[in-house]
Design an enzyme around this catalytic site. Structure first.
Site, PDB file in Angstrom:
ATOM      1  N   ALA A 129       0.718  -1.258   0.183  1.00 17.41           N
ATOM      2  CA  ALA A 129      -0.003  -0.122   0.085  1.00 17.41           C
ATOM      3  C   ALA A 129       1.026   1.305  -0.029  1.00 17.41           C
ATOM      4  CB  ALA A 129      -1.457  -0.125   1.171  1.00 17.41           C
ATOM      5  N   GLU A 170       4.184  15.204  13.182  1.00 19.31           N
ATOM      6  CA  GLU A 170       5.468  14.126  11.942  1.00 19.31           C
ATOM      7  C   GLU A 170       6.387  14.378  12.623  1.00 19.31           C
ATOM      8  OE1 GLU A 170       4.091  12.826   9.241  1.00 19.31           O
ATOM      9  OE2 GLU A 170       2.437  13.910   8.767  1.00 19.31           O
TER      10      GLU A 170
END
Length: 285
Positions: free
Chosen positions: A196, A257
C-alpha cells in the site's frame, strides 16, 4: 524479546509521548499498550514496529541479521529481479470477520485511538493504515495510505493528498452524484502494508505488488457493506462512504509528523460515514 508490554497508559498523548521518547533508543522495542485507561483489556495499540534493523528485516522478509548496507543490498536485489505482480486470493472468511458490527452497533469509540501529539486535531485510529477503494469506471482496486481521524461514533475524516489515485477515484464518484465506498484497514501484515505504501501506476492494484513482495498472494475477503476486498488477516477494518464535500465536512488535522512539525493545519474535509466495523478478537491498532 523484541517487544515491551506497557499497561495503564491513556490515549490522551501518553501513548504518543512514550512511543516518541523510546523511539530515540536505536535498540528500542516494539511497544504493545494494553489495559489502556477507559478501554477493555485486549483492545491494544502497537507502536515503534520498525525501529530496529532486525524488525525492519522481519517485516520485509529479509534475513534477520541484515542491517545497514546489507538491508540496502537486499532491497536492491529484490528490486533488480523486477516486479512480477501476483493477484490476491479471495477467501470466504478470515480472522478479520471474528466480529462484525453494523447499523446502531457501529461505535468507533470502542477502540483506543490515540491522540498522538499535543496539538493533533483529535484521535487518529489510522496512521499505519490502508484505504481500499474501487475505480467506478475501470473496476480496479486501489490500496493506499492516508491518516484517519475519529470524530464521533461513526464518522472519520481522511487526509487524502491532492492528485493521488484515491483523490481521483473519489472525485469520479462525486461527479456521478455518488458517495465513494471505502474500507479502512487499521492494522495488517507488514508485507501487505508495504504494498500500500508503493507508488504503483494508475490501474495497478497494490495488492498485486504486495503479493510479489511477499512471494504469495494476499488473502482477501469481501467486506460486508462495501463488497470491497479487505485483508483477511487484518486487525480492524472500517467500511464506509466518503460523501461529497458539499454534503458534509469535518475539521481535520493538524497531525504531528515524525520529523518534528505539524502538517497541513486544520482543514474541513469530506466526512466518511462508517457503516460497518470488522475486527479480530483482541484487536491491535
Amino acid at each position: 524479546g523484541e517487544y515491551q508490554l506497557i499497561e495503564g497508559a491513556n490515549v490522551e498523548e501518553e501513548i504518543g509521548a512514550i512511543s516518541f521518547l523510546l523511539s530515540a533508543n536505536p535498540s528500542a522495542p516494539l511497544l504493545l499498550f494494553d489495559n489502556i485507561k477507559g478501554y477493555r483489556p485486549g483492545y491494544r495499540v502497537a507502536s515503534n514496529l520498525f525501529n530496529t534493523p532486525k524488525r525492519t528485516a522481519l517485516g520485509m522478509g529479509f534475513p534477520l541479521e541484515a542491517k545497514g548496507i546489507e538491508l540496502v543490498k537486499a532491497f536492491r536485489e529484490k528490486m533488480s529481479a523486477g516486479i512480477k505482480l501476483v493477484a490476491p486470493l479471495e477467501v470466504e472468511t478470515g480472522p478479520i470477520k471474528e466480529n462484525i458490527q453494523t447499523g446502531d452497533k457501529v461505535d468507533l469509540f470502542q477502540f483506543p485511538a490515540p491522540k498522538w501529539h499535543e496539538h493533533d486535531g483529535g484521535p487518529y485510529i489510522g496512521t499505519g493504515s490502508m484505504v481500499i477503494a474501487r475505480d467506478p469506471d475501470e473496476g480496479w482496486v486501489n490500496v493506499s495510505c492516508y491518516r484517519v481521524q475519529v470524530h464521533d461514533r461513526n464518522t472519520v475524516t481522511l487526509y487524502v493528498s491532492p492528485n493521488h489515485h484515491l483523490d481521483a477515484i473519489m472525485k469520479k464518484y462525486w461527479r456521478k452524484g455518488l458517495n465513494c465506498p471505502v474500507a479502512i484497514s487499521c492494522g495488517q501484515e507488514p508485507g501487505v502494508w508495504l504494498g500500500a505504501c508503493w507508488t504503483a501506476q494508475w490501474g495497478v492494484c497494490e495488492y498485486d505488488v504486495a503479493g510479489w513482495w511477499r512471494g504469495k498472494p494476499v488473502e482477501v475477503t469481501r467486506g460486508v457493506s462495501t463488497d470491497l476486498p479487505i485483508p483477511a488477516t487484518a486487525e480492524i477494518v472500517l467500511e464506509g462512504e466518503i460523501v461529497p464535500p458539499d454534503v458534509e465536512t469535518r475539521p481535520e488535522g493538524p497531525f504531528g509528523e515524525y520529523l518534528g512539525y505539524y502538517a497541513t493545519g486544520t482543514v474541513n474535509r469530506p466526512a466518511c460515514r462508517i457503516k460497518a466495523i470488522l475486527h479480530r478478537n483482541a484487536p491491535i491498532i
